[in-house]
Design a protein around this motif. Structure first.
Motif, PDB file in Angstrom:
ATOM      1  N   PHE A   1       2.719  -5.441   4.212  1.00  0.00           N
ATOM      2  CA  PHE A   1       1.979  -6.274   3.108  1.00  0.00           C
ATOM      3  C   PHE A   1       1.129  -7.044   3.434  1.00  0.00           C
ATOM      4  CE2 PHE A   1       2.804 -10.828   1.379  1.00  0.00           C
ATOM      5  CZ  PHE A   1       3.387 -10.038  -0.247  1.00  0.00           C
ATOM      6  N   MET A   2       0.129  -6.818   2.629  1.00  0.00           N
ATOM      7  CA  MET A   2      -1.310  -7.473   2.853  1.00  0.00           C
ATOM      8  C   MET A   2      -1.795  -8.924   2.387  1.00  0.00           C
ATOM      9  SD  MET A   2      -2.292  -5.297   5.019  1.00  0.00           S
ATOM     10  CE  MET A   2      -3.562  -5.328   5.756  1.00  0.00           C
TER      11      MET A   2
ATOM     12  N   ILE B   1       5.587  -5.745  10.770  1.00  0.00           N
ATOM     13  CA  ILE B   1       4.827  -5.100  11.794  1.00  0.00           C
ATOM     14  C   ILE B   1       3.365  -5.212  12.005  1.00  0.00           C
ATOM     15  CG2 ILE B   1       5.014  -3.248  10.048  1.00  0.00           C
ATOM     16  CD1 ILE B   1       5.782  -1.746  13.492  1.00  0.00           C
ATOM     17  N   HIS B   2       3.091  -5.255  13.060  1.00  0.00           N
ATOM     18  CA  HIS B   2       1.542  -5.162  13.693  1.00  0.00           C
ATOM     19  C   HIS B   2       1.486  -4.426  14.249  1.00  0.00           C
ATOM     20  CE1 HIS B   2      -2.212  -7.661  13.311  1.00  0.00           C
ATOM     21  NE2 HIS B   2      -2.242  -7.673  14.841  1.00  0.00           N
ATOM     22  N   PRO B   3      -0.244  -3.859  13.821  1.00  0.00           N
ATOM     23  CA  PRO B   3      -0.891  -2.971  14.275  1.00  0.00           C
ATOM     24  C   PRO B   3      -1.723  -2.832  15.537  1.00  0.00           C
ATOM     25  CG  PRO B   3      -2.198  -2.975  13.290  1.00  0.00           C
ATOM     26  CD  PRO B   3      -1.057  -4.151  12.543  1.00  0.00           C
TER      27      PRO B   3
ATOM     28  N   GLY C   1       2.647   2.695   2.306  1.00  0.00           N
ATOM     29  CA  GLY C   1       4.670   2.751   2.434  1.00  0.00           C
ATOM     30  C   GLY C   1       5.081   3.077   3.350  1.00  0.00           C
ATOM     31  N   SER C   2       4.056   3.646   4.376  1.00  0.00           N
ATOM     32  CA  SER C   2       4.734   4.673   5.348  1.00  0.00           C
ATOM     33  C   SER C   2       5.846   3.501   5.989  1.00  0.00           C
ATOM     34  CB  SER C   2       3.394   5.370   6.005  1.00  0.00           C
ATOM     35  OG  SER C   2       3.164   4.721   7.320  1.00  0.00           O
TER      36      SER C   2
ATOM     37  N   GLU D   1       4.605   2.566  15.386  1.00  0.00           N
ATOM     38  CA  GLU D   1       5.068   2.053  14.226  1.00  0.00           C
ATOM     39  C   GLU D   1       6.534   2.592  13.779  1.00  0.00           C
ATOM     40  OE1 GLU D   1       2.532  -0.078  11.714  1.00  0.00           O
ATOM     41  OE2 GLU D   1       0.990   0.725  12.486  1.00  0.00           O
TER      42      GLU D   1
ATOM     43  N   GLY E   1       0.671  -0.946   0.173  1.00  0.00           N
ATOM     44  CA  GLY E   1       0.035  -0.099   0.056  1.00  0.00           C
ATOM     45  C   GLY E   1       0.954   1.518  -0.205  1.00  0.00           C
TER      46      GLY E   1
ATOM     47  N   ALA F   1       5.739  -4.722   5.548  1.00  0.00           N
ATOM     48  CA  ALA F   1       5.716  -4.044   5.836  1.00  0.00           C
ATOM     49  C   ALA F   1       4.753  -2.857   5.294  1.00  0.00           C
ATOM     50  CB  ALA F   1       7.026  -2.260   5.353  1.00  0.00           C
TER      51      ALA F   1
HETATM   52  C1  GAR Z   1       0.616  -0.635   9.071  1.00  0.00           C
HETATM   53  O1  GAR Z   1      -0.200  -0.064  10.117  1.00  0.00           O
HETATM   54  C2  GAR Z   1       0.768  -1.840   8.771  1.00  0.00           C
HETATM   55  O2  GAR Z   1       1.300  -1.978  10.645  1.00  0.00           O
HETATM   56  C3  GAR Z   1      -0.291  -2.710   8.837  1.00  0.00           C
HETATM   57  O3  GAR Z   1      -0.609  -2.009   7.827  1.00  0.00           O
HETATM   58  C4  GAR Z   1      -0.421  -0.907   7.415  1.00  0.00           C
HETATM   59  C5  GAR Z   1       0.080  -0.029   6.976  1.00  0.00           C
HETATM   60  O4  GAR Z   1       0.997   0.991   6.244  1.00  0.00           O
HETATM   61  N1  GAR Z   1      -0.055  -4.229   8.430  1.00  0.00           N
HETATM   62  C6  GAR Z   1      -0.456  -4.791   9.056  1.00  0.00           C
HETATM   63  O5  GAR Z   1      -2.166  -4.665   9.297  1.00  0.00           O
HETATM   64  C7  GAR Z   1      -0.594  -6.434   8.483  1.00  0.00           C
HETATM   65  N2  GAR Z   1      -1.544  -7.474   8.384  1.00  0.00           N
HETATM   66  P1  GAR Z   1       1.803   1.775   5.805  1.00  0.00           P
HETATM   67  O6  GAR Z   1       1.403   0.856   4.373  1.00  0.00           O
HETATM   68  O7  GAR Z   1       1.953   3.554   5.686  1.00  0.00           O
HETATM   69  O8  GAR Z   1       3.257   1.329   6.459  1.00  0.00           O
END
Ligand code: GAR
Length: 211
Positions: free
Chosen positions: A89-90, A108-110, A12-13, A174, A10, A87
């Motif tokens: 990755f869904m 990393i998991h929120p 990618g922050s 995060e 997504g 990061a």
């Molecule tokens: C982040 O909050 C990450 O922890 C979460 O998706 C978001 C991605 O944001 N990850 C999950 O839910 C993994 N199952 P980002 O693309 O801005 O880093």
């Protein structure tokens, strides 16, 4: 420097936080590639602007998880990373893929695992009425969001929080936590010990627990 590949889906922050940290010459890791399963992920443009090699392995081009994971595995092997950071990755990864990268794959998991595995963590934290929420960096094992915990950061849940406000507070944590965890890993201070991770955080021990 430790060679790191980052997998994204997504905006990618978190990836950007890792890239920014690794741009410092003294940082013990370098980001050698960013791989996305979505061709239109915002993360790809951010990585390219930072001069990082990007690769797309579009899951829609593959018949099933096993063939997608084989293509992802091949793309990763091309860049020879020492560590793979998920990061945002869904995609659920197959056991075979995870076995191939065992001990070299982190996520990393929120949420403060083992609470709120899976999706919609912020809405579920609000619904549960927890007063502390946060994020976790952990080693990836076949059971989703259940691998050994490397580091966690807690944030308060405040009166009047909605999902967006809470998500933003967690996301800021995060970015700090993932950089800290990657640094510890790259310094050789993270040791797998059975189903636990032992972290030699030295003077950073307090900061590792709570950002
Ligand atoms: C982040 O909050 C990450 O922890 C979460 O998706 C978001 C991605 O944001 N990850 C999950 O839910 C993994 N199952 P980002 O693309 O801005 O880093």
């Amino acid at each position: 420097r430790l060679r790191v590949a980052v997998l994204v889906s997504g905006r990618g922050s978190n990836m950007a936080a890792l890239i920014d940290a690794a741009a410092e010459p003294a940082f013990p890791a370098e980001i050698v590639a960013v791989i996305s399963n979505r061709p239109n992920a915002g993360a790809l443009a951010v990585a390219a602007r930072a001069g990082i090699a990007t690769v797309v392995v579009d899951h829609k081009a593959y018949a099933d998880r096993a063939t997608f994971d084989a293509a992802l595995d091949a793309a990763l092997r091309d860049v020879e990373p020492d560590l793979v950071c998920l990061a945002g990755f869904m995609r659920i990864l197959t056991d075979g893929f995870i076995a191939g990268w065992a001990g070299r794959l982190i996520n990393i998991h929120p949420a403060l695992l083992p609470s709120f595995k899976g999706l919609d963590t912020h809405a579920r934290a609000l619904a549960a009425g927890v007063k502390l929420h946060g994020c976790t960096v952990h080693v990836v094992t076949p059971e989703m969001d259940s691998g050994p915990i490397i580091a966690q950061a807690a944030v308060p849940v405040l009166e009047g929080d909605d999902e967006d406000a809470l998500a933003a507070r967690v996301l800021a944590a995060e970015h700090l936590l993932y950089v800290r965890a990657l640094k510890l890993w790259a310094q050789g201070r993270v040791r797998l010990d059975g189903d636990r991770v032992k972290v030699d955080a030295g003077d950073d021990a307090h900061a590792t627990a709570l950002i």
